[in-house]
Design a protein around this motif. Structure first.
Motif, short mmCIF file in Angstrom:
data_model
loop_
_atom_site.label_atom_id
_atom_site.label_comp_id
_atom_site.label_asym_id
_atom_site.label_seq_id
_atom_site.Cartn_x
_atom_site.Cartn_y
_atom_site.Cartn_z
N LEU A 59 89.12 14.12 35.94
CA LEU A 59 89.29 15.37 35.20
C LEU A 59 88.11 15.62 34.29
CD1 LEU A 59 91.01 17.83 34.39
CD2 LEU A 59 92.00 16.38 32.60
N ILE A 60 87.70 14.61 33.54
CA ILE A 60 86.57 14.75 32.62
C ILE A 60 85.29 15.06 33.39
CG2 ILE A 60 85.12 13.55 30.93
CD1 ILE A 60 87.92 14.47 29.92
N LEU A 67 81.86 22.57 31.16
CA LEU A 67 81.86 22.75 29.70
C LEU A 67 80.76 22.00 28.98
CD1 LEU A 67 85.69 22.25 29.06
CD2 LEU A 67 84.44 24.42 29.27
N GLY A 68 80.17 21.05 29.62
CA GLY A 68 79.25 20.16 28.92
C GLY A 68 80.02 18.93 28.47
N PRO A 69 79.40 18.08 27.67
CA PRO A 69 80.05 16.81 27.27
C PRO A 69 81.40 17.01 26.57
CG PRO A 69 77.73 16.83 26.67
CD PRO A 69 78.06 18.23 27.13
N ILE A 70 82.35 16.21 26.99
CA ILE A 70 83.69 16.19 26.39
C ILE A 70 83.71 15.03 25.40
CG2 ILE A 70 86.16 15.94 26.82
CD1 ILE A 70 84.87 18.45 28.12
N THR A 71 84.11 15.29 24.15
CA THR A 71 84.07 14.25 23.13
C THR A 71 85.43 13.63 22.85
OG1 THR A 71 84.31 15.92 21.39
CG2 THR A 71 82.06 15.25 21.98
N ARG A 72 86.50 14.42 23.01
CA ARG A 72 87.84 13.92 22.67
C ARG A 72 88.85 14.49 23.65
NH1 ARG A 72 86.78 11.62 17.95
NH2 ARG A 72 88.80 10.71 17.55
N VAL A 73 89.92 13.72 23.83
CA VAL A 73 91.06 14.18 24.62
C VAL A 73 92.32 13.82 23.84
CG1 VAL A 73 92.32 13.92 26.78
CG2 VAL A 73 89.82 13.88 26.81
N GLY A 74 93.13 14.80 23.60
CA GLY A 74 94.40 14.58 22.91
C GLY A 74 95.54 14.56 23.91
N VAL A 75 96.31 13.48 23.89
CA VAL A 75 97.45 13.32 24.80
C VAL A 75 98.63 12.74 24.04
CG1 VAL A 75 95.99 12.99 26.84
CG2 VAL A 75 96.75 11.01 25.55
N ASP A 76 99.79 12.83 24.64
CA ASP A 76 100.98 12.20 24.09
C ASP A 76 101.06 10.80 24.68
OD1 ASP A 76 103.50 11.35 23.36
OD2 ASP A 76 104.50 13.19 23.95
N ASP A 90 81.22 8.35 32.85
CA ASP A 90 79.86 8.80 33.18
C ASP A 90 78.90 8.53 32.04
OD1 ASP A 90 80.74 9.68 35.67
OD2 ASP A 90 81.21 11.68 34.91
N ASP A 91 78.96 7.32 31.50
CA ASP A 91 78.08 6.86 30.42
C ASP A 91 78.27 7.61 29.11
OD1 ASP A 91 76.90 4.87 32.03
OD2 ASP A 91 75.46 6.33 32.83
N GLN A 92 79.39 8.31 28.95
CA GLN A 92 79.71 9.02 27.71
C GLN A 92 81.01 8.44 27.13
OE1 GLN A 92 78.02 11.65 26.17
NE2 GLN A 92 76.42 11.27 27.66
N VAL A 93 81.04 8.27 25.81
CA VAL A 93 82.27 7.81 25.16
C VAL A 93 83.18 9.02 24.96
CG1 VAL A 93 83.26 6.79 23.09
CG2 VAL A 93 81.09 5.92 24.00
N VAL A 94 84.41 8.90 25.44
CA VAL A 94 85.43 9.92 25.26
C VAL A 94 86.55 9.29 24.45
CG1 VAL A 94 87.07 11.47 26.38
CG2 VAL A 94 84.84 11.05 27.44
N HIS A 95 86.78 9.80 23.23
CA HIS A 95 87.83 9.28 22.36
C HIS A 95 89.17 9.87 22.79
CE1 HIS A 95 85.01 7.39 19.58
NE2 HIS A 95 84.23 8.42 19.85
N LEU A 96 90.19 9.01 22.81
CA LEU A 96 91.53 9.45 23.16
C LEU A 96 92.38 9.46 21.90
CD1 LEU A 96 92.03 7.46 26.47
CD2 LEU A 96 91.16 9.77 26.16
N ASP A 97 92.98 10.60 21.63
CA ASP A 97 93.84 10.75 20.46
C ASP A 97 95.28 10.91 20.92
OD1 ASP A 97 91.62 10.81 18.71
OD2 ASP A 97 91.35 12.95 19.15
N SER A 98 96.16 10.19 20.25
CA SER A 98 97.58 10.36 20.52
C SER A 98 98.07 11.47 19.60
CB SER A 98 98.33 9.06 20.26
OG SER A 98 99.71 9.27 20.48
N ASP A 99 98.18 12.65 20.16
CA ASP A 99 98.66 13.80 19.40
C ASP A 99 100.07 14.13 19.83
OD1 ASP A 99 96.23 14.20 18.07
OD2 ASP A 99 95.43 15.37 19.73
N PRO A 100 100.85 14.69 18.93
CA PRO A 100 102.21 15.07 19.30
C PRO A 100 102.22 16.40 20.05
CG PRO A 100 101.84 15.57 16.99
CD PRO A 100 100.59 14.90 17.50
N VAL A 101 101.42 16.48 21.11
CA VAL A 101 101.33 17.71 21.87
C VAL A 101 102.40 17.80 22.95
CG1 VAL A 101 98.87 18.07 21.44
CG2 VAL A 101 99.58 16.72 23.40
N GLY A 102 103.12 16.75 23.17
CA GLY A 102 104.09 16.72 24.26
C GLY A 102 103.41 16.29 25.54
#
Length: 169
Positions: A59-60, A67-76, A90-102
């Motif tokens: 997906l990223i 979109l260009g570089p993705i920096t964060r992904v918020g998931v439940d 792809d050699d980029q750090v993508v931070h994963l956030d646990s958000d209460p998004v469902g």
């Protein structure tokens, strides 16, 4: 004009060829990168499994191309088998956030404050229900929240057994 006088228009579906081609693992995107983005969702994603480390890189990769570089992904976190704090994609750090998004939405962030909301169709969804949910999510005029789209497109108990699980593959 009373609400009952307004003709009901069925949701626009994807063209037949695309509708038949949507399989698990597919991302459908309606990406509007201007301030005038309308609709609640920017796209939809149908992961094959609940393993974020397996599913998210593809997906990223697709999103980065648009979109260009993705920096964060918020998931439940409760929607996935495990949630690491970050992944290297792809050699980029993508931070994963646990958000209460469902578990029906994933929030993609590029830059500091540019967010894209994608409907997440559960992996075990039937092909027909997934296709319909994704088609609704990518409509530019969609004002229905992700959870409501999934409820509206999920077959009820009376429909149990009507679908062909083999059609998902």
């Amino acid at each position: 004009m009373a609400e009952s006088d307004i003709p009901h228009t069925p949701p626009l579906l994807l063209p037949d060829a695309i509708h038949r081609a949507v399989n698990p693992g597919t991302a459908l995107l309606r990406l509007e990168t201007t301030r005038s983005r309308e609709g609640l969702l920017d796209g939809a994603w149908w992961p094959r499994t609940r393993d974020i480390e397996t599913e998210l890189p593809a997906l990223i990769g697709v999103l980065t191309g648009h979109l260009g570089p993705i920096t964060r992904v918020g998931v439940d976190a409760s929607a996935w088998n495990a949630l690491p704090p970050r992944l290297i994609i792809d050699d980029q750090v993508v931070h994963l956030d646990s958000d209460p998004v469902g578990d029906d939405t994933v929030l993609i962030t590029r830059g500091h404050n540019d967010h894209f909301a994608l409907l997440v169709v559960p992996p075990d969804t039937t092909a027909d229900a997934a296709r319909e949910a994704m088609a609704r999510a990518v409509r530019a005029d969609n004002i229905t929240e992700a959870a409501q789209i999934l409820i509206a497109t999920t077959p009820g108990p009376e429909d149990a057994g009507a679908g062909d699980p083999a059609a998902r593959t």
